[in-house]
Design an enzyme around this catalytic site. Structure first.
Site, PDB file in Angstrom:
ATOM      1  N   LYS A   1     -74.537  81.309  10.901  1.00  0.00           N
ATOM      2  CA  LYS A   1     -74.277  79.832  10.592  1.00  0.00           C
ATOM      3  C   LYS A   1     -75.743  79.009  10.606  1.00  0.00           C
ATOM      4  O   LYS A   1     -76.056  78.060   9.663  1.00  0.00           O
ATOM      5  CB  LYS A   1     -73.480  79.049  11.579  1.00  0.00           C
ATOM      6  CG  LYS A   1     -71.992  79.466  11.194  1.00  0.00           C
ATOM      7  CD  LYS A   1     -71.010  78.747  12.023  1.00  0.00           C
ATOM      8  CE  LYS A   1     -69.484  79.688  12.048  1.00  0.00           C
ATOM      9  NZ  LYS A   1     -68.866  78.879  13.128  1.00  0.00           N
TER      10      LYS A   1
ATOM     11  N   THR B   1     -69.445  83.084   8.919  1.00  0.00           N
ATOM     12  CA  THR B   1     -68.924  82.874  10.141  1.00  0.00           C
ATOM     13  C   THR B   1     -70.192  83.668  11.021  1.00  0.00           C
ATOM     14  O   THR B   1     -71.264  83.990  10.460  1.00  0.00           O
ATOM     15  CB  THR B   1     -67.839  83.781  10.057  1.00  0.00           C
ATOM     16  OG1 THR B   1     -67.237  83.514  11.490  1.00  0.00           O
ATOM     17  CG2 THR B   1     -68.019  85.220  10.011  1.00  0.00           C
TER      18      THR B   1
ATOM     19  N   SER C   1     -61.617  89.641   9.595  1.00  0.00           N
ATOM     20  CA  SER C   1     -61.557  88.336   9.113  1.00  0.00           C
ATOM     21  C   SER C   1     -60.279  88.112   8.360  1.00  0.00           C
ATOM     22  O   SER C   1     -59.776  88.847   7.681  1.00  0.00           O
ATOM     23  CB  SER C   1     -62.725  87.643   8.290  1.00  0.00           C
ATOM     24  OG  SER C   1     -62.566  86.506   7.760  1.00  0.00           O
TER      25      SER C   1
END
Length: 290
Positions: A79, A75, A29
């Site tokens: 979700k 992420t 990320s």
């Protein structure tokens, strides 16, 4: 219930100043880099880290957070879990059934979906305008946000390609609510004809037969692949081999992060940050770092 400005979690100098991005996998990320650059530019003493959390661990992890936590970026694949954990939701989260942002305020969790407007903003920067039709590859939570974004860009016809066509049923229902006609096919069975935009929502590293990827590249217009940590993807490689344009999802990541920071600061995604153009510039520079 929709979160409003009245639900703001306090000023940027408030005690709660720890933020994280959660997902699985998460080591790739770029969110910590983006958020750290923004907080430095703003002069806010916020800390932003990452945490690997599996879907079945989400409830226990969020229940264990202390009062120092201000918010979470969410992420893949969490979700839907974030949506379920929110005590209040913005309209876009309600529409998509997914939240990628949780603002923590006492016992409340304000849920937002900033993916949609982030995608709209970056597609607009890519020159996408006057869109009538498009193609979505994948049928997960991100595909739902992609469909709403395409509707906001004017699309009224969208072909959805899914490994299992039955998985696209929620997208068909959402399309009816949005006034967008949805056709569904397998990844090998697209017959929708040429489109100006293909929006891939497949996870990084997803496998796809090379012949199917090549066929999609032949009439798929611009490939916008939300992946950025596994580049080029199978689809991006096919597009490049065909000499067709392909971009990754870093621009979407940037634009949705700007809206997350707005929410973390004020509880409202539409209220601009102080000196927002400068903040966006340093975030964009951070994305370019090796």
């Amino acid at each position: 219930m929709t979160a409003t400005t009245a639900d703001a979690p306090g000023t940027p100098g408030a005690e709660a100043s720890v933020l994280e991005v959660w997902g699985d996998p998460i080591a790739h990320s770029l969110s910590p880099r983006l958020h750290a650059a923004a907080y430095r530019e703003l002069g806010w003493a916020w800390q932003y880290g990452r945490r690997r959390v599996a879907a079945d661990e989400f409830a226990a992890e969020i229940a264990g957070l202390g009062l120092a936590y201000r918010g979470l970026s969410i992420t893949f694949p969490l979700k839907a879990e974030a949506f379920a954990a929110a005590t209040r939701l913005d309209e876009t989260s309600v529409l998509t059934g997914a939240a990628n942002t949780l603002v923590l305020r006492g016992g409340e969790r304000l849920g937002f979906n900033t993916d949609v407007d982030g995608l709209v903003a970056d597609l607009t920067e890519q020159g996408v305008a006057g869109l009538a039709e498009a193609r979505i590859v994948g049928a997960g939570a991100t595909a739902t946000s992609a469909l709403v974004a395409l509707a906001r860009l004017g699309a009224d016809r969208v072909e959805v390609l899914a490994r299992r066509p039955e998985a696209a049923a929620p997208l068909v229902g959402l399309g009816e609510r949005l006034g967008v006609g949805i056709s569904v096919a397998t990844l090998l069975g697209s017959d929708g004809g040429p489109v100006p935009l293909t929006l891939s929502t497949l996870p990084g590293g997803a496998e796809l037969p090379a012949d199917a990827a090549a066929r999609l590249a032949g009439d798929g217009g611009l490939l916008y692949d939300v992946v950025y940590g596994h580049w080029p993807t199978v689809l991006a490689d096919a597009w490049q081999r065909a000499g067709a344009p392909a971009v990754d999802g870093r621009g979407m990541l940037l634009q949705q992060a700007v809206r997350q920071i707005r929410a973390f600061a004020t509880g409202e995604v539409t209220e601009p940050l102080p000196r927002e153009q400068d903040v966006v510039a340093v975030m964009r520079s951070a994305l370019m770092e090796d």
